[in-house]
Design an enzyme around this catalytic site. Structure first.
Site, mmCIF file in Angstrom:
data_model
loop_
_atom_site.group_PDB
_atom_site.id
_atom_site.type_symbol
_atom_site.label_atom_id
_atom_site.label_comp_id
_atom_site.label_asym_id
_atom_site.label_seq_id
_atom_site.Cartn_x
_atom_site.Cartn_y
_atom_site.Cartn_z
ATOM 1 C CG ASP A 1 -7.922 24.740 -10.322
ATOM 2 O OD1 ASP A 1 -8.712 25.677 -10.498
ATOM 3 O OD2 ASP A 1 -7.586 24.319 -9.217
ATOM 4 C CG HIS B 1 -9.951 16.438 -6.881
ATOM 5 N ND1 HIS B 1 -10.530 16.130 -5.682
ATOM 6 C CD2 HIS B 1 -10.015 17.785 -7.007
ATOM 7 C CE1 HIS B 1 -10.947 17.248 -5.118
ATOM 8 N NE2 HIS B 1 -10.640 18.266 -5.893
HETATM 9 N N1 ACO Z 1 0.347 13.696 -12.767
HETATM 10 C C1 ACO Z 1 0.991 12.503 -12.724
HETATM 11 N N2 ACO Z 1 0.773 11.556 -11.770
HETATM 12 C C2 ACO Z 1 -0.133 11.855 -10.822
HETATM 13 C C3 ACO Z 1 -0.833 13.076 -10.792
HETATM 14 C C4 ACO Z 1 -0.562 14.014 -11.821
HETATM 15 N N3 ACO Z 1 -1.203 15.192 -11.860
HETATM 16 N N4 ACO Z 1 -1.670 13.093 -9.722
HETATM 17 C C5 ACO Z 1 -1.493 11.919 -9.100
HETATM 18 N N5 ACO Z 1 -0.565 11.169 -9.754
HETATM 19 C C6 ACO Z 1 -0.156 9.793 -9.408
HETATM 20 C C7 ACO Z 1 0.784 9.775 -8.205
HETATM 21 O O1 ACO Z 1 2.131 9.863 -8.613
HETATM 22 C C8 ACO Z 1 0.434 8.453 -7.586
HETATM 23 O O2 ACO Z 1 1.042 7.430 -8.366
HETATM 24 P P1 ACO Z 1 1.537 6.057 -7.654
HETATM 25 O O3 ACO Z 1 0.281 5.425 -7.096
HETATM 26 O O4 ACO Z 1 2.165 5.281 -8.753
HETATM 27 O O5 ACO Z 1 2.505 6.474 -6.582
HETATM 28 C C9 ACO Z 1 -1.082 8.325 -7.807
HETATM 29 O O6 ACO Z 1 -1.336 9.096 -9.000
HETATM 30 C C10 ACO Z 1 -1.931 8.851 -6.656
HETATM 31 O O7 ACO Z 1 -1.532 10.173 -6.377
HETATM 32 P P2 ACO Z 1 -1.540 10.839 -4.934
HETATM 33 O O8 ACO Z 1 -0.546 11.954 -4.902
HETATM 34 O O9 ACO Z 1 -1.415 9.768 -3.882
HETATM 35 O O10 ACO Z 1 -2.996 11.402 -4.853
HETATM 36 P P3 ACO Z 1 -3.469 12.499 -3.844
HETATM 37 O O11 ACO Z 1 -4.920 12.265 -3.644
HETATM 38 O O12 ACO Z 1 -2.607 12.547 -2.640
HETATM 39 O O13 ACO Z 1 -3.213 13.878 -4.644
HETATM 40 C C11 ACO Z 1 -3.493 15.772 -6.013
HETATM 41 C C12 ACO Z 1 -4.183 14.601 -5.293
HETATM 42 C C13 ACO Z 1 -2.602 16.548 -5.015
HETATM 43 C C14 ACO Z 1 -4.561 16.743 -6.522
HETATM 44 C C15 ACO Z 1 -2.636 15.220 -7.159
HETATM 45 O O14 ACO Z 1 -3.453 14.519 -8.082
HETATM 46 C C16 ACO Z 1 -1.839 16.321 -7.905
HETATM 47 O O15 ACO Z 1 -0.751 16.682 -7.451
HETATM 48 N N6 ACO Z 1 -2.412 16.869 -9.021
HETATM 49 C C17 ACO Z 1 -1.774 17.956 -9.721
HETATM 50 C C18 ACO Z 1 -2.052 19.252 -8.995
HETATM 51 C C19 ACO Z 1 -3.472 19.738 -9.162
HETATM 52 O O16 ACO Z 1 -4.011 19.756 -10.272
HETATM 53 N N7 ACO Z 1 -4.092 20.188 -8.055
HETATM 54 C C20 ACO Z 1 -5.453 20.747 -8.080
HETATM 55 C C21 ACO Z 1 -6.378 19.955 -7.263
HETATM 56 S S1 ACO Z 1 -8.012 20.594 -7.450
HETATM 57 C C22 ACO Z 1 -8.132 21.882 -6.392
HETATM 58 O O17 ACO Z 1 -7.431 22.025 -5.429
HETATM 59 C C23 ACO Z 1 -9.174 22.829 -6.690
#
Ligand code: ACO
Length: 428
Positions: free
Chosen positions: A364, A307
């Site tokens: 979610d 998140h």
């Molecule tokens: N699976 C695997 N790796 C992940 C995930 C995941 N679900 N989420 C983040 N990471 C990793 C990234 O690859 C990144 O790794 P790195 O530092 O080695 O490059 C690190 O964790 C940080 O991730 P970011 O993308 O920079 O985090 P950001 O805050 O931008 O993204 C997000 C948050 C979009 C929710 C992300 O965690 C994601 O895509 N999750 C899956 C989709 C999801 O469940 N969305 C629902 C959000 S809740 C809502 O909207 C109600």
């Protein structure tokens, strides 16, 4: 703490005041930056460090896993309040008295009829259309059927617009599902609760009475409360920014629905279920999908994990996980998908990749399991999220207009071609 932040640039110092929120959060007010430095801006892709407004609606502390609407904890609201009370609280700032609550519900009910011609628009969509596209279009179409603009300086006008959309939106949600399922469109019933009516409008068969299930009503009520607001997320920021051009409430909401649709935001609940189904079809091999999620050369992400602001357990996920167990038990459903979800969660919570990056299950991860048990199709999950988020969007839109916020218009750092001369087509 000092009361200003100083920026040193080319040997010159610029001071910026600090602002404190009621929860002791601190912001550097850089509103004078561009003027005082003669053109320098900040760059913050994805707004990870940028506050877009001051807001008194929702507080969340992602490190501690705290979420409060207007000061009340999400845990207490989910346990003790119903969705309409929470909607009132979010929009108007205080819990309603009994009288206000009753009036709010009655005024909403009085507005719960949609112009018959909206059915013609719905009819034009193929049954296979994604329900979020349909919902966004129908919400936008409401502007054409309700053209008078809201006088934001009139409390009465604002209230009327709010009860109108609170009344008509669930009808659009239900119709989106009924169209998909080939069922005749229905207006539900006036003398039952808001959430009961949503369920009835969605599921009533034309040739039999609809029997309400208390466990489902409570679970849906809880889900809607948990989704009702989440401060300046992608769809809410969209609603605020569209509304900041003084576009109307319904048009701003329609834009918010489109923003919510994406799989990185509200669309994640659909993506979670699709992922769990894919794992089930792949012999339940959770290890394979964990490895894919950690592989930097693979775009796959574990949906429902991580998140932008929660770097701790999403407090909503805890509540929802318990509700999922209750619903499945009450309905006597044994869902292998739930076992896969639990297995994935256990693995991720002890895996250094997820632990180091503070990736926990979000709301979610479990909401789709409840929706599925209720008989809601996977591509309708995000529509249910939108139904819950409606009061939050309204509250944020109202706050933005009442605070007289300026039009949202970010700057950019231009990195394209510098000036060049046009070349005639035959010489290219
Ligand atoms: N699976 C695997 N790796 C992940 C995930 C995941 N679900 N989420 C983040 N990471 C990793 C990234 O690859 C990144 O790794 P790195 O530092 O080695 O490059 C690190 O964790 C940080 O991730 P970011 O993308 O920079 O985090 P950001 O805050 O931008 O993204 C997000 C948050 C979009 C929710 C992300 O965690 C994601 O895509 N999750 C899956 C989709 C999801 O469940 N969305 C629902 C959000 S809740 C809502 O909207 C109600």
């Amino acid at each position: 703490m000092s009361e200003k932040a100083t920026l040193e640039l080319n040997g010159q110092k610029y001071d910026f005041p600090l602002k404190s929120g009621t929860e002791n959060e601190t912001a550097i007010d850089i509103s004078s930056l561009r003027n005082s430095t003669k053109g320098i801006i900040t760059l913050d892709s994805g707004f990870k460090n940028t506050g877009s407004c001051e807001s008194a609606i929702t507080f969340l502390d992602g490190e501690k896993g705290i979420l409060r609407y207007r000061g009340y904890s999400i845990e207490e609201l989910a346990e003790k309040a119903d969705f309409l009370e929470v909607a009132y609280l979010l929009i108007f700032g205080e819990l309603p008295t009994q009288e206000q609550n009753l009036k709010f519900h009655n005024d909403i009910k009085a507005q719960s009829v949609v112009d018959e011609d909206v059915k013609k628009i719905l009819d034009a969509f193929p049954k296979t259309a994604h329900p979020m596209g349909v919902l966004s279009s129908l919400t936008s179409a409401l502007t054409a059927f309700n053209p008078s603009s809201v006088n934001v300086n009139s409390e009465e006008d604002m209230y009327k617009a709010i009860v109108k959309i609170m009344g008509k939106f669930p009808v659009l949600v239900a119709w989106t599902l009924r169209k998909k399922n080939g069922l005749p469109l229905d207006y539900g019933e006036k003398n039952i609760g808001y959430v009961e009516n949503v369920l009835k409008m969605m599921f009533k068969q034309p040739n039999e009475d609809y029997v309400q299930n208390k466990v489902l009503i409570e679970a849906l009520d809880k889900l809607l409360i948990l989704h009702a607001d989440h401060e300046q997320n992608c769809s809410t920021s969209t609603v605020r920014i569209v509304g900041s051009s003084h576009a109307g409430l319904f048009a701003s909401l329609s834009a918010g629905i489109s923003a919510l649709w994406g799989p990185l935001h509200g669309g994640a609940n659909q993506a979670v279920l699709e992922m769990l189904e894919a794992i089930k079809a792949d012999d339940g091999d959770t290890k394979k999908y964990m490895a894919k999620a950690k592989d930097k050369n693979d775009p796959f992400r574990l949906m429902g994990f991580g998140h932008r602001v929660y770097k701790n357990f999403d407090p909503r996920a805890r509540i929802i996980k318990k509700a999922a167990d209750e619903v499945l038990e009450d309905l006597g459903i044994e869902d292998p998908i739930l076992d896969i979800a639990k297995g994935l969660e256990q693995e991720a919570l002890k895996d250094p990749y997820f632990v180091d990056r503070k990736l926990y299950p979000n709301v979610d991860f479990y909401s789709g399991i409840i929706y599925r048990a209720m008989g809601i199709p996977t591509d309708m999950f995000t529509v249910m999220f939108a139904l819950g988020r409606l009061p939050g969007w309204i509250a944020q839109w109202r706050e933005m207009r009442l605070n007289n916020e300026p039009i949202g218009r970010p700057r950019q750092l231009y990195v394209g071609a510098t000036e060049r001369s046009f070349v005639e087509v035959d010489k290219r």
